[in-house]
Scaffold this active site. Structure first.
Site, short mmCIF file in Angstrom:
data_model
loop_
_atom_site.label_atom_id
_atom_site.label_comp_id
_atom_site.label_asym_id
_atom_site.label_seq_id
_atom_site.Cartn_x
_atom_site.Cartn_y
_atom_site.Cartn_z
CB THR A 199 49.05 49.18 46.85
OG1 THR A 199 48.76 48.87 48.21
CG2 THR A 199 50.07 48.21 46.30
NE ARG A 227 45.03 43.56 55.26
CZ ARG A 227 45.24 44.21 54.13
NH1 ARG A 227 46.38 44.85 53.94
NH2 ARG A 227 44.34 44.25 53.18
N GLY A 229 48.02 41.78 53.23
CA GLY A 229 47.05 41.92 52.14
C GLY A 229 47.48 41.16 50.90
CG ASP A 230 46.15 42.84 47.27
OD1 ASP A 230 46.37 43.59 48.25
OD2 ASP A 230 45.89 43.29 46.13
N GLY A 253 42.74 44.18 49.74
CA GLY A 253 43.52 42.99 49.42
C GLY A 253 42.80 41.69 49.68
N1 ASP Z 1 46.00 46.17 48.34
C1 ASP Z 1 46.54 46.78 49.52
C2 ASP Z 1 46.28 45.91 50.71
O1 ASP Z 1 45.23 45.30 50.79
C3 ASP Z 1 45.99 48.11 49.80
C4 ASP Z 1 46.16 49.11 48.69
O2 ASP Z 1 45.90 48.83 47.55
O3 ASP Z 1 46.59 50.21 48.97
O4 ASP Z 1 47.11 45.90 51.59
#
Ligand code: ASP
Length: 338
Positions: A199, A227, A229-230, A253
């Site tokens: 990310t 889904r 994520g964070d 996340g």
């Molecule tokens: N934090 C991101 C997620 O959980 C994944 C990532 O850091 O690439 O979607």
């Protein structure tokens, strides 16, 4: 572009240099401004774009949006329409943005839109809301002039998805059970060395000392459709408090959401911790909850305070981040706990 495995190899060769620079990373006394810091080595190109605005005296909000758009325009495993799809073969994007006044906007699970970060900004500026999701987010984007792009996967994503389908014997229900047994996304690297998370999160301070941040991602590769994520969650993947500092995250996340990760990092900075220590304390919070599980996953935090001091910390080795200011233009290796 370097893939992460190659980069890690190179960074091992460059370790003494990085270590020397790392010790410099938290030692500024004077305020360093403007400055932009971003996750991963892909942040170098992102920072370059943001820097055009920051160095010309522009607003940090414009800089982080421009930086995020740069990577959304490239083919990357984990950001933008070229990113890896979910387990149903659909690319869904998450993004958020936050400014110095705590204005914020986000989109989650948006499909076929090239620049989710700019949609997030429109949510922030044109609606009384913070987050739009799925079809609603896409509809809002189209109404605001964002073109609907093709559903077709990038060549890289097609290959990675086909590979994943083979190795994982794609059976949706059983996959969820497997996730319960083995940890949702462990290990973070596939056997062929590709990453399943990368990310882009970036935070910047402009010449007026105002902070902003943005995050953009296609999320965890091969995730369950729907889904989130964070990354698009304010306080998890991104938090900005203009009195104190800003933070962003990358990694699993779910673990970041559980501790309101970036909000926690900023609160630790408010208590007086330097950015690296603040990130370390947030990482410790994750690891303390379930040490055995933490060993199977990666989370990295990256923070910038009001003095332009920055720092990062991760659960495991391998998290790197990019920094651009008048003094530096470099990738640093993050310290790590395990
Ligand atoms: N934090 C991101 C997620 O959980 C994944 C990532 O850091 O690439 O979607």
């Amino acid at each position: 572009m370097l893939n992460r495995r190659k980069f890690l190899h190179l960074s091992a060769l460059a370790a003494p240099l990085l270590a020397a620079r790392r010790s410099f990373a938290n030692s500024f006394d004077a305020t360093v401004t403007p400055i932009v810091v971003s996750t991963w080595d892909s942040g170098m190109a992102v920072n370059a774009e943001a820097w055009k605005i920051l160095s010309a005296g522009g607003r940090s909000l414009d800089a982080v949006e421009a930086g995020a758009r740069q990577i959304e325009d490239t083919i990357n495993c984990c950001v933008g329409l070229g990113g890896y799809p979910d387990r149903d073969g659909i690319v869904t994007l998450d993004s958020c943005i936050m400014d110095e006044h705590a204005n914020c906007g986000a989109v989650a699970g948006i499909e076929r839109i090239k620049h989710p970060v700019s949609v997030a900004r429109k949510v922030m500026e044109m609606t009384p809301h913070v987050i739009l999701v799925g079809n609603g987010a896409q509809q809002f984007a189209v109404e605001n002039g964002f073109p609907l792009e093709s559903r077709e996967l990038s060549e890289d994503a097609k290959k990675a998805y086909a590979n994943w389908l083979k190795k994982n014997e794609y059976k949706p229900v059983i996959n969820i059970e497997n996730q319960k047994e083995h940890g949702p996304f462990a290990p973070n690297f596939f056997e062929d060395g590709t990453a399943n998370h990368d990310t882009m999160g970036l935070v910047a301070m402009d010449k007026r000392n105002d902070l902003s941040g943005a995050v953009t991602t296609s999320g965890m590769a091969f995730k369950v459709h729907g889904r989130v994520g964070d990354s698009p969650i304010i306080g998890a993947g991104l938090f900005v408090d203009n009195e104190v500092g800003a933070a962003t995250s990358s990694g699993v996340g779910e673990e970041v959401i559980r501790i309101c990760g970036t909000h926690l990092v900023v609160e630790f900075m408010r208590q007086g911790y330097a950015p690296e220590m603040a990130c370390m304390k947030a990482v410790e919070r994750i690891v303390k909850r379930d040490k055995a599980k933490a060993k199977t996953l990666q989370v990295g935090f990256l923070a910038l305070n009001k003095k332009g001091q920055y720092g990062a910390y991760a659960i495991q080795k391998g998290f790197v981040f990019s920094v651009k200011s008048e003094k530096e233009n470099i990738v640093h290796e993050s310290k790590y706990l395990i």
